[in-house]
Design an enzyme around this catalytic site. Structure first.
Site, short mmCIF file in Angstrom:
data_model
loop_
_atom_site.label_atom_id
_atom_site.label_comp_id
_atom_site.label_asym_id
_atom_site.label_seq_id
_atom_site.Cartn_x
_atom_site.Cartn_y
_atom_site.Cartn_z
N TYR A 15 0.81 -1.22 0.00
CA TYR A 15 0.00 0.00 0.00
C TYR A 15 0.84 1.27 0.00
CZ TYR A 15 -3.60 -3.30 1.46
OH TYR A 15 -4.46 -4.35 1.52
N HIS A 20 -4.57 5.85 -1.61
CA HIS A 20 -5.28 5.70 -0.34
C HIS A 20 -4.36 6.02 0.85
CE1 HIS A 20 -9.12 4.69 1.20
NE2 HIS A 20 -8.90 3.46 1.60
N ASN A 66 -10.03 0.75 7.77
CA ASN A 66 -11.40 0.58 8.23
C ASN A 66 -11.54 0.44 9.74
OD1 ASN A 66 -11.70 0.57 5.49
ND2 ASN A 66 -12.50 -1.51 5.35
N ASN A 112 -14.37 5.04 4.62
CA ASN A 112 -14.45 4.05 5.69
C ASN A 112 -13.59 4.38 6.90
OD1 ASN A 112 -16.34 2.47 4.35
ND2 ASN A 112 -14.77 1.33 3.26
#
Length: 187
Positions: A15, A20, A66, A112
């Site tokens: 990631y 994000h 999340n 989220n």
């Protein structure tokens, strides 16, 4: 006065440079500019610094996006920081790439990470810095888009936008949310 600055993202090399994770990127840029280093602590990576007479706790949650609320609640309570001194840096699909918008409060706008923070700390009354990542993706490809790296054109502009985001974080702590919104939200 003490502040909790939270950059949202997901941990791990998969990631690292994705859209994000722009919240992590802003905090990394802040830490680099301040010559401070993150340490692996409970619920996240934490760095501490001072700006004039303000204490700042920078947090990159290790809980995955999340479940970010768990880390935020823990560090707010541990450091005895008021909700109004919380700033969450988050990616935003609704804003064109590189657009920066500071808000004093608001809804989760379908994000989220923000949704979990709001549920966990029980309020929307905290500031958020929304970093536009654009929405240049085909229908149904949103997840792939946010979990993809920035384009080459975006990567050229990214360092300057990260620097401006760091300036906004500093201003939030030193001048307050209203003055900072007035100064930066139309740039």
């Amino acid at each position: 006065m003490k502040y909790l600055i939270v950059g949202l993202g997901n941990v791990g090399p998969d990631y690292e440079n994705t859209r994000h994770n722009v919240g992590f990127m802003v905090l990394d840029a802040f830490a680099k500019a301040s010559n401070i280093v993150f340490q692996d602590k409970r619920y996240g990576f934490v760095a501490e610094t001072r700006l004039k007479n303000k204490s700042l706790v920078l947090l990159k949650p290790s809980t995955f996006m999340n479940l970010s609320g768990n880390a935020v609640r823990y560090w707010l309570q541990k450091e005895k920081i008021e909700d109004e001194n919380l700033l969450v840096v988050v990616d935003d699909l609704a804003l064109p790439f590189g657009t920066l918008r500071l808000k004093s409060k608001g809804s989760d706008a379908g994000h989220n990470g923000l949704k979990h923070i709001q549920q966990t700390i029980g309020t929307q009354q905290y500031a958020r810095l929304r970093f536009g990542i654009g929405n240049d993706f085909a229908r149904g490809a949103q997840v792939d888009y946010v979990l993809d790296e920035f384009s080459d054109e975006e990567k050229e502009v990214l360092p300057e936008r990260l620097k401006t985001a760091v300036d906004i974080v500093r201003s939030f702590c030193l001048a307050g949310v209203d003055m900072t919104m007035n100064q930066y939200n139309n740039r």
